[in-house]
Write a protein that holds these residues in place. Sequence first.
Motif, PDB file in Angstrom:
ATOM      1  N   ALA A  32      -7.026  32.792  50.105  1.00  0.00           N
ATOM      2  CA  ALA A  32      -6.951  34.260  50.885  1.00  0.00           C
ATOM      3  C   ALA A  32      -8.137  35.010  50.392  1.00  0.00           C
ATOM      4  O   ALA A  32      -8.780  35.506  51.487  1.00  0.00           O
ATOM      5  N   ILE A  80     -10.761  36.563  53.277  1.00  0.00           N
ATOM      6  CA  ILE A  80     -11.232  37.907  53.076  1.00  0.00           C
ATOM      7  C   ILE A  80     -12.681  38.273  52.900  1.00  0.00           C
ATOM      8  O   ILE A  80     -13.319  39.125  53.723  1.00  0.00           O
ATOM      9  N   ARG A 140     -12.334  43.129  57.113  1.00  0.00           N
ATOM     10  CA  ARG A 140     -10.524  43.056  57.241  1.00  0.00           C
ATOM     11  C   ARG A 140      -9.919  44.309  56.539  1.00  0.00           C
ATOM     12  O   ARG A 140      -8.869  44.824  56.919  1.00  0.00           O
ATOM     13  N   THR A 159       1.251  39.540  53.630  1.00  0.00           N
ATOM     14  CA  THR A 159      -0.003  39.524  54.217  1.00  0.00           C
ATOM     15  C   THR A 159      -0.720  38.060  53.459  1.00  0.00           C
ATOM     16  O   THR A 159      -1.555  37.434  53.926  1.00  0.00           O
ATOM     17  N   LEU A 186      -2.904  35.465  55.528  1.00  0.00           N
ATOM     18  CA  LEU A 186      -4.294  35.087  55.527  1.00  0.00           C
ATOM     19  C   LEU A 186      -4.572  33.628  55.200  1.00  0.00           C
ATOM     20  O   LEU A 186      -5.431  33.094  55.699  1.00  0.00           O
TER      21      LEU A 186
END
Length: 286
Positions: free
Chosen positions: A178, A182, A188, A264, A268
């Motif tokens: 993840a 990001i 993001r 989340t 991701l």
Amino acid sequence: MIIVTGATGKLGRRTVERLLERVPADRVGVSVRDPRKAQDLADRGVRVRQGSFDDPDTLVHAFEGAEQLLLVSLDRTGEECVSGHRAAIDAAVKAEVGRILYTSQTGAAHDSRFPACRDHARTEDLLRATGLPWTALRNGFYAASALQFLESARHTGDIALPADGPVAWTGHDDLAEATAAIILDEGRFDGPTPPLTGPAALDFDTVAEIASQATGRPFTRTVVPDDAFREQVLAHGVPAPIADLLLGIFDAARNGEFTTVDPTLAELIGREPATFRSQLDHAWAE
């Protein structure tokens, strides 16, 4: 150029590996205390520079040319931790880093009962004050910590720990994947991310049931008073500040600070995060 600190540690190293799957090695750099431990990365074309949180000038050099910097939080507590983070953030400003990402934690707050979460909150304040773009990765509590708490129980069958509450235990591999996602999707998240958590919040009563299912032998859960637990860990040579840090985990868990489960992380990485059972199976098989 993407620079990663702590690149020989559990999370930093995994994140570098995920980045190298997606970008050329010459776009990745690492800042490490001992470059010899990152020689294999250098051999693959990664820029390796020595950087010490206790010597800010080395950090400025290590961060040179960074469009993005992943600041992996230090394995320290209290003022020693925050001052190290302050040195790194100041060095990032001097090096004209474009964006700072920081490995914070779910539950980061100035009034948290877990000292490390208070350190994370103070570090997020420092990031906010720079005026630079920044992202605080609100990582779920590392499942590796729960597995460490279970080490003696693995042999005795008794999970003897202080009273706790549900925690969304989260795997390093999922968090590294993840984190890389990001970093590579720069717009993001601005500021703190949503909680990046595993798929379920579990207390140690439930963990005992999972351990029984995984091994086919019974596990019990014994609640140890906080004072007795502190005496036990001190007797094993654990320094008092670390004993208090460990107790803070249980105090904060009882206070409901780690119960949040959020989608989340799954979004991701494009799949459900690893369950605690799967991580226990993997760790105990080894």
